[in-house]
Motif scaffolding. Structure first.
Motif: not given
Length: 256
Positions: A210-222, A245-256
């Motif tokens: 909710e706070t760390r994915a720079p593109l946002g993330w909809d956990n109900a959208d596959q 390939v990461h499809v996670d709203g960019g979460f993996h690239a954020m340190g905090a």
């Protein structure tokens, strides 16, 4: 004309219409693919029912990736519907939630760990070798992971199994590359699937996005994940293998 126009794709491990496998089958059909799906045991009846919800009802094959007889007969099953495969999706994982997940890492019994590793990791190799004869002209195998480079709350032994899956994909990329077969994984963020519901404390993982994915993330959208899988199945990645390939709203690239 779609990016999978005329391609024959097997999506292995489709149970519910909330699954990534089901979403992948839908997007693949929309992109012009001939799709087959599989499951086994008691879940096979569910799969046959939800298959009717896809744009075109696909053939449903019986496949238990831990049963060598099923694996040996898979090529013949497929050939009843299509002469060859261009792509395979590995949407298969299992770990006993009562013994392996939710903070039970130190107590996980070996028999359950062994089952999780076989079903979630070794089965990628099993499925690849079973379908290899069907991809004589080359093709693409795509699996699904949840980033195994770090330790997650609640994920415990499934994290170990996914680490095995990720390593397995790289060795398969090495050994199947000479046959023109690419092997890649898609690492999705947390999604509200049947598998996720079985993980005690999975909500803690979802909250991080909710706070760390720079593109946002909809956990109900596959669908974003399914689109990435279909892109890797297509001819648009002809020189990509052994990749995650990461499809996670960019979460993996954020340190905090």
């Amino acid at each position: 004309m779609g990016i999978l126009d005329g391609k024959n794709i097997l999506v292995a491990g489709v149970t519910m219409d909330s699954s990534i496998g089901f979403a992948t089958a839908r997007v693949a059909q929309e992109q012009g693919a001939n799709v087959l799906i599989s499951n086994f045991g008691r879940a096979l009846g569910i799969t046959r029912r939800i298959a009717k919800r896809l744009p075109t009802e696909p053939p449903v094959l019986e496949l238990d990736v831990t049963d060598q007889d099923h694996l040996d007969g898979l090529a013949d099953q497929v050939r009843e519907f299509v002469p060859h495969l261009d792509g395979v999706v590995h949407s298969i994982a299992y770990g006993n939630p009562e013994t392996l997940l939710g903070g039970r890492f130190l107590d996980g019994p070996w028999d359950d760990v062994a089952q999780a590793v076989q079903v979630s990791a070794y089965s990628l190799k099993s499925l690849a070798t079973a379908t290899r004869p069907l991809m004589g002209e080359g093709g693409s195998i795509v699996g699904l992971t949840f980033d195994a480079t770090v330790a997650w709350p609640a994920y415990d032994w499934m994290g170990v199994a996914k680490a095995g899956l990720e390593s397995c994909s790289r060795y398969l990329a090495r050994d199947l590359g000479p046959d023109g077969i690419r092997v890649n994984l898609v690492s999705a963020g947390p999604l509200k699937t049947l598998a996720a519901k079985a993980i005690p404390g999975f909500g803690d993982l979802e909250a991080m996005w909710e706070t760390r994915a720079p593109l946002g993330w909809d956990n109900a959208d596959q669908i974003p994940t399914a689109k990435a899988v279909c892109a890797l199945l297509s001819d648009f990645f002809p020189a990509t293998t052994g990749e995650i390939v990461h499809v996670d709203g960019g979460f993996h690239a954020m340190g905090a």
